[in-house]
Design a protein around this motif. Structure first.
Motif, PDB file in Angstrom:
ATOM      1  N   VAL A 101      -2.321  -2.364   5.599  1.00 21.17           N
ATOM      2  CA  VAL A 101      -2.062  -1.379   6.655  1.00 21.17           C
ATOM      3  C   VAL A 101      -1.060  -1.925   7.665  1.00 21.17           C
ATOM      4  O   VAL A 101      -0.110  -1.230   8.059  1.00 21.17           O
ATOM      5  N   VAL A 149      -5.967   0.711  -0.534  1.00 17.89           N
ATOM      6  CA  VAL A 149      -7.022   1.231   0.347  1.00 17.89           C
ATOM      7  C   VAL A 149      -7.881   2.246  -0.398  1.00 17.89           C
ATOM      8  O   VAL A 149      -9.108   2.287  -0.227  1.00 17.89           O
ATOM      9  N   ALA A 183      -3.801  10.370   2.361  1.00 21.50           N
ATOM     10  CA  ALA A 183      -2.959   9.208   2.091  1.00 21.50           C
ATOM     11  C   ALA A 183      -2.287   9.315   0.733  1.00 21.50           C
ATOM     12  O   ALA A 183      -1.098   9.010   0.582  1.00 21.50           O
ATOM     13  N   MET A 195      -7.184  -4.835   2.822  1.00 21.61           N
ATOM     14  CA  MET A 195      -6.853  -3.514   3.357  1.00 21.61           C
ATOM     15  C   MET A 195      -6.148  -3.638   4.704  1.00 21.61           C
ATOM     16  O   MET A 195      -5.149  -2.951   4.967  1.00 21.61           O
ATOM     17  N   CYS A 247      -4.771   5.642   6.121  1.00 27.63           N
ATOM     18  CA  CYS A 247      -5.324   4.388   5.591  1.00 27.63           C
ATOM     19  C   CYS A 247      -6.083   3.622   6.669  1.00 27.63           C
ATOM     20  O   CYS A 247      -7.111   2.988   6.392  1.00 27.63           O
ATOM     21  N   CYS A 278       0.121   0.637   0.052  1.00 32.67           N
ATOM     22  CA  CYS A 278      -1.041   0.499   0.932  1.00 32.67           C
ATOM     23  C   CYS A 278      -2.121   1.498   0.543  1.00 32.67           C
ATOM     24  O   CYS A 278      -3.298   1.134   0.425  1.00 32.67           O
ATOM     25  N   GLN A 279      -1.745   2.760   0.342  1.00 36.18           N
ATOM     26  CA  GLN A 279      -2.764   3.768   0.047  1.00 36.18           C
ATOM     27  C   GLN A 279      -3.445   3.491  -1.290  1.00 36.18           C
ATOM     28  O   GLN A 279      -4.626   3.775  -1.451  1.00 36.18           O
TER      29      GLN A 279
END
Length: 284
Positions: A199, A238, A264, A195, A161, A234-235
């Motif tokens: 991360v 992102v 990811a 983003m 990511c 998160c992925q």
């Protein structure tokens, strides 16, 4: 617990980053031998997470992740060559099972280590073409996923990511629309900020999980679930913002973006998605 990296850990991260950058264009076998010769497989949990994040950043094709975080915590040692483990009770989608020299099987009687060549492992096609996943033909398996395996996948996803974010930032700074850099538009800035926050949140939880594993903290199971859930969330963010920022270019084989998006997402799907680990926190 000490949450700040010390100078040695920061130096390790820089060294790994530089080494991976130098060898990533070499054949996969030479990359693997380089990592083994440097002793990275023997790193303690937090240092191992720092290494895995950098390998995730480079979409590493070697069996490092499976060897260090699947085989080693189950077998209690490093393998002769590469290794992996079957600990989900099903033997489905086992990382690197098709090419591992040794495989650790979790059974009702404990852990059994067998040569990889003696197992019937069939590689399956997955969205990440560089990732080796296979179905293993073995009986009498039970479930018992190591905390380090979840933490390792989370760290790899964080690295992937982070690479997507860097690619997006470079793209929006040079791409122009209506005579202005794409990154100057407020909507694009907001996506990049979201983003970055995602991360850093996932990274912090991954480091915490590694620290609990290192200290055998009773919170280690919850911490591993939290790290895996945060990395999965998160992925997803992102993935969405990364593709939107690149537009149609992000779908092309020529664009590096798709490699890291796939890595990811694969890390999220392996050993349970973010939603599965959020549910697991209710009982952990």
């Amino acid at each position: 617990m000490e949450f700040e990296l010390d100078e040695e850990q920061r130096m390790l991260r820089r060294t790994v980053r530089e080494t991976v950058s130098k060898v990533r264009q070499q054949p996969e076998g030479r990359q693997w031998e380089t990592y083994r010769s440097l002793g990275w497989l023997e790193a303690p949990p937090l240092e191992l997470v720092l290494i895995l994040e950098e390998l995730g950043y480079a979409a590493d094709p070697t069996p490092f992740l499976a060897t260090a975080t699947w085989f080693a915590p189950l077998a209690g040692r490093l393998p002769e060559g590469s290794g992996t483990a079957v600990f989900d009770g099903t033997g489905r989608y086992v990382l690197d099972a098709d090419r591992a020299d040794e495989v650790a099987l979790l059974t009702p009687d404990g852990v059994t280590v067998v040569p990889g060549a003696s197992l019937g492992a069939e590689r399956v096609d997955v969205l990440d073409p560089q990732l080796h996943l296979a179905h293993v033909d073995a009986d009498g398996l039970v479930a018992g996923v190591p905390d380090l395996a979840l933490t390792g996948l989370a760290a790899t996803a964080v690295g992937a990511c982070r690479r997507v974010l860097d690619l997006v930032l470079a793209h929006v700074k040079q791409r122009t629309q209506f005579g202005r850099a794409l990154g100057s538009f407020q909507a694009v800035k907001h996506k990049a900020a979201d983003m970055h926050v995602a991360v850093e949140r996932a990274r912090a939880l991954t480091h915490f999980a590694a620290l609990t594993v290192a200290e055998d903290d009773p919170r280690r199971a919850r911490a591993a679930h939290m790290a895996k859930a945060a990395a999965g969330e998160c992925q997803r963010l992102v993935f969405r913002h990364g593709l939107q920022s690149f537009g149609a270019m992000g779908f092309t084989w020529e664009n590096e973006l798709q490699l890291h998006l796939k890595r990811a997402q694969a890390c999220d799907l392996l050993l349970g998605t973010a939603s599965a680990h959020r549910k697991a926190l209710l009982t952990a």
